[in-house]
Scaffold this motif. Sequence first.
Motif, mmCIF file in Angstrom:
data_model
loop_
_atom_site.group_PDB
_atom_site.id
_atom_site.type_symbol
_atom_site.label_atom_id
_atom_site.label_comp_id
_atom_site.label_asym_id
_atom_site.label_seq_id
_atom_site.Cartn_x
_atom_site.Cartn_y
_atom_site.Cartn_z
ATOM 1 N N ARG A 100 -4.816 -7.128 -6.507
ATOM 2 C CA ARG A 100 -2.997 -6.050 -7.594
ATOM 3 C C ARG A 100 -2.303 -7.318 -6.497
ATOM 4 N N LEU A 147 1.344 -1.623 -0.139
ATOM 5 C CA LEU A 147 0.141 0.038 0.039
ATOM 6 C C LEU A 147 0.779 1.379 0.072
ATOM 7 N N ALA A 180 -8.777 -4.076 -3.251
ATOM 8 C CA ALA A 180 -7.323 -3.333 -4.145
ATOM 9 C C ALA A 180 -6.299 -4.724 -4.400
ATOM 10 N N MET A 232 -5.589 -3.454 6.369
ATOM 11 C CA MET A 232 -6.512 -2.881 6.188
ATOM 12 C C MET A 232 -6.905 -2.512 6.953
ATOM 13 N N MET A 255 -3.668 4.843 -4.359
ATOM 14 C CA MET A 255 -4.147 4.772 -3.134
ATOM 15 C C MET A 255 -4.185 5.445 -1.532
ATOM 16 N N LEU A 314 -6.225 8.140 -2.059
ATOM 17 C CA LEU A 314 -7.218 8.164 -2.159
ATOM 18 C C LEU A 314 -7.580 7.857 -0.379
ATOM 19 N N ILE A 315 -7.184 7.549 0.430
ATOM 20 C CA ILE A 315 -7.417 8.013 1.517
ATOM 21 C C ILE A 315 -7.075 9.572 1.892
ATOM 22 N N ASP A 349 1.247 2.289 -3.421
ATOM 23 C CA ASP A 349 0.739 2.985 -4.233
ATOM 24 C C ASP A 349 0.693 4.047 -3.696
ATOM 25 N N ILE A 356 -12.360 -1.048 0.171
ATOM 26 C CA ILE A 356 -12.101 -0.912 -1.554
ATOM 27 C C ILE A 356 -10.098 -1.261 -1.324
ATOM 28 N N LEU A 357 -10.073 -1.556 -0.219
ATOM 29 C CA LEU A 357 -8.606 -1.037 0.210
ATOM 30 C C LEU A 357 -8.013 -2.923 -0.116
ATOM 31 N N LEU A 397 -13.365 2.715 2.641
ATOM 32 C CA LEU A 397 -12.371 2.469 1.870
ATOM 33 C C LEU A 397 -11.895 0.889 2.594
ATOM 34 N N MET A 443 -9.915 -4.360 -11.933
ATOM 35 C CA MET A 443 -10.445 -3.112 -10.945
ATOM 36 C C MET A 443 -11.807 -2.798 -11.516
#
Length: 376
Positions: free
Chosen positions: A202, A20, A198, A230, A26, A29-30, A23, A194-195, A191, A286
Amino acid sequence: MKLKSMATIWRLGIKELWSLWRDPVMLALIAFSFTVSVYTAATAVPETLHHVSIAIVDEDHSPLSQQITAAFYPPQFIAPAMISHREVDPGMDIGRYSFVLNIPPNFQRDLLAGRNAEIQINVDATRMSQAFTGNGNIQQIIQGEIDTFLRERNPVQAAPVDLVLRARFNPGLEKAWFGGLMEIINQITMLSIILTGAALIREREHGTIEHLLVMPVTPLQIMLSKVWSMSLVVLAAAALSLNGIVRGLLHVPIDGSLPLFFCGAALHLFAMTSMGTYLATLARNMPQFGMLMMLILLPLQMLSGGTTPRESMPAPVQDLMLAAPTTHFVELGQAILYRGAGFDVVWPSFLSLLIIGSIMFALSLRRFRSAINSMA
């Protein structure tokens, strides 16, 4: 669980955190979700009136009409435009005014004489949020000014009872208090899905999932590593947002126990990260994962009681949403953060989250094992 197995879960979780960290999308986004999104949700609540355009047709030209005109001031309203009757329709047709008040001739005289007196309020109903909220506010402002005017002229006829409003938990009726905290709850839900999803997709796209298949690790260890890593990221980001944005920038007081709230959030994350893993096993990439997530996330958030009270929903919807973790998380979050409730009040929500999370984790693990075996 053996110590060796726990060490494996720990190392796999650290690997997830490093992935993470590398990335940037991501991470952005967080950061956006727990800063800009929380702040805008608190300060840009659509029901809040801010610089609303209003015009007044004053055909009375009395002290009362001037008092009513002076009651509309920033920041809720722009300074009222004084217009004639023939300018009303053209001004509303081009969208210049959201509201137009028409105070008729002899309004003050009729009111003092006890005769029927009316004020016309023209509303541009195409501006939905302002129309509903502003209409009620304008009526309250006008009625308040009329009551004040009559009491000053004839104190003997003043109402014998004064209605005193005491708003609990939010004395100033600040909508930012509600918007900021509810956005944090929504971002935790979003999140977490998503996390986790993803991270699994990934690994599949980068081919690292095949590396895990030849290592002495089990699907349970892989899933648990994604859940704890996560969840830790989301909890840390939520804690920083709650203290930095909500408390620090928005100055929202929180009287409830934050450790108790984050314990409930951890149970909620246990359920939602399991859901994210399950959706990731269904999607091949994705974009597919994003479509599946939207189909699940929107109903979960809209019907959880965070936006609309559950009591106003149809009974079948209320019963169905008892199976959703978001319903219980919103319930305990509001109880703790808004009303300062303790564990003796919110324990049913904790128990519900534990049961729902365990069921969702078991289903996700079964699906994940099936997906792993098909790749082996």
